[in-house]
Scaffold this active site. Structure first.
Site, mmCIF file in Angstrom:
data_model
loop_
_atom_site.group_PDB
_atom_site.id
_atom_site.type_symbol
_atom_site.label_atom_id
_atom_site.label_comp_id
_atom_site.label_asym_id
_atom_site.label_seq_id
_atom_site.Cartn_x
_atom_site.Cartn_y
_atom_site.Cartn_z
ATOM 1 N N SER A 109 0.643 -1.505 0.449
ATOM 2 C CA SER A 109 0.152 -0.320 -0.097
ATOM 3 C C SER A 109 1.025 0.955 0.169
ATOM 4 O O SER A 109 2.579 0.813 0.875
ATOM 5 C CB SER A 109 -1.019 0.037 1.395
ATOM 6 O OG SER A 109 -1.795 1.455 1.526
ATOM 7 N N TYR A 157 -2.548 -1.251 10.445
ATOM 8 C CA TYR A 157 -2.362 -1.292 8.929
ATOM 9 C C TYR A 157 -1.650 -1.001 8.251
ATOM 10 O O TYR A 157 -0.340 -1.400 7.182
ATOM 11 C CB TYR A 157 -4.159 -0.163 8.206
ATOM 12 C CG TYR A 157 -3.746 -0.670 6.956
ATOM 13 C CD1 TYR A 157 -4.308 -1.886 6.624
ATOM 14 C CD2 TYR A 157 -3.133 0.317 5.831
ATOM 15 C CE1 TYR A 157 -4.787 -2.006 4.907
ATOM 16 C CE2 TYR A 157 -3.542 0.082 4.778
ATOM 17 C CZ TYR A 157 -3.505 -1.110 3.981
ATOM 18 O OH TYR A 157 -4.135 -1.668 2.790
HETATM 19 C C1 BGC Z 1 -6.697 1.446 1.589
HETATM 20 C C2 BGC Z 1 -7.268 2.866 1.473
HETATM 21 C C3 BGC Z 1 -7.095 3.894 1.605
HETATM 22 C C4 BGC Z 1 -5.809 3.456 -0.023
HETATM 23 C C5 BGC Z 1 -4.763 5.945 -0.035
HETATM 24 C C6 BGC Z 1 -4.647 1.312 1.547
HETATM 25 O O1 BGC Z 1 -4.115 1.053 1.531
HETATM 26 O O2 BGC Z 1 -6.394 -0.154 2.473
HETATM 27 O O3 BGC Z 1 -8.122 2.354 2.803
HETATM 28 O O4 BGC Z 1 -8.137 5.046 0.267
HETATM 29 O O5 BGC Z 1 -4.704 3.184 1.102
HETATM 30 O O6 BGC Z 1 -5.254 6.254 1.599
#
Ligand code: BGC
Length: 278
Positions: A163, A176
């Site tokens: 991410s 996360y």
């Molecule tokens: C998340 C999303 C978020 C995006 C940008 C991703 O890794 O799961 O919820 O919108 O990152 O912030």
């Protein structure tokens, strides 16, 4: 979209006949990756939780209907025995596997002071332990099978779904962001360890992609407008944007790439807030 023309144009990727496991494939980015790999002629094992088996079966049917081949493998990626069973059933059906899309992931945010240990652990279990367990099984299977030069220049390919939050700190989503930061060094350390075996390990770091995980961030016009302020390219990403990067990393077109992260984020990591500021 699965059309005969798409399948034909994707033949150049050389993925026909390769076997791919896509974790978390019953929705969002995983779903798009499964369809794209199916269109490219790969056999696709669609992993999901028990509770999503019906959706996964309809995705498998969609791939089968276009002359591809797919199977559903229910497994919780954070459960060691489940993961081992999943790999065994794929190898039993297709003989081996060549591509792992380590995609399954969840979000469960909270203000830090209120975050429970179980909430922290749940995200780590799925996002980080899950990628460890699946990658370990994939490495074992690649080594058991041995190189098939007519299939791919690599012994196997692992693509970790990361991410932008492996780089961008994310308040209220500390579990996360920590899991994605972990994926970055898991991916690179593993890539360093197995490069000599001709196993390639890379990651894709998506930005804001229109999927159920971030529905709140794009569902209303107000939310969408706020989100677009963070995206220089001026649009929210679609799951297919990520699947396209995954196809490249799974194919021999990226044969000299290992240990890399492709940011597919419309420029989110360019810190647009600094444009003309700072
Ligand atoms: C998340 C999303 C978020 C995006 C940008 C991703 O890794 O799961 O919820 O919108 O990152 O912030």
């Amino acid at each position: 979209m699965i059309a005969a023309e798409t399948a034909a144009t994707r033949d150049f990727l050389g993925l026909r006949g390769q076997v791919a496991i896509v974790t978390g494939a019953s929705s969002g980015i995983g779903h798009a990756c499964a369809l794209a790999l199916g269109e490219a002629g790969a056999h696709v094992a669609i992993n999901c939780l028990q509770s999503s088996q019906d959706v996964a079966a309809s995705i498998a049917a969609e791939i089968d209907a276009t002359g591809g081949s797919a199977m559903v493998v229910a497994a919780d990626v954070s459960d060691e025995a489940d993961v081992e069973r999943m790999f065994a059933s794929v190898v039993e059906r297709y003989g081996t596997m060549h591509i792992l899309i380590n995609n399954a992931g969840i979000q469960s945010g909270a203000p830090f002071r209120d975050m429970t240990l179980s909430q922290w652990r749940k995200v780590m279990d799925v996002n980080l332990d899950g990628q460890f367990l699946c990658a370990r099984s994939a490495v074992r299977e690649f080594r058991r099978r041995g190189l098939q030069p007519e299939i791919s220049a690599a012994l196997g390919k692992i693509i970790c779904m990361s991410s932008v939050h492996q780089r961008i700190p994310w308040a209220f989503e500390t579990n996360y962001a920590a899991s994605k930061g972990g994926i970055s060094l898991l991916m690179k350390s593993l890539a360093q360890e197995v490069a000599g075996d001709r196993i390639r390990v890379n990651a894709v770091a998506p930005g804001a992609i229109r999927t159920p995980i971030n529905r709140e961030a794009w569902e209303t016009p107000e939310a969408e407008k706020k989100l677009l302020d963070l995206i220089p390219y001026g649009r929210i990403g679609e799951p297919a944007d990520i699947a396209n990067a995954v196809l490249f990393l799974a194919s021999d077109f990226s044969d000299y790439m290992t240990g890399s992260t492709m940011f597919v984020d419309g420029g989110m990591t360019l810190y647009p807030g600094f444009r003309g500021e700072g």
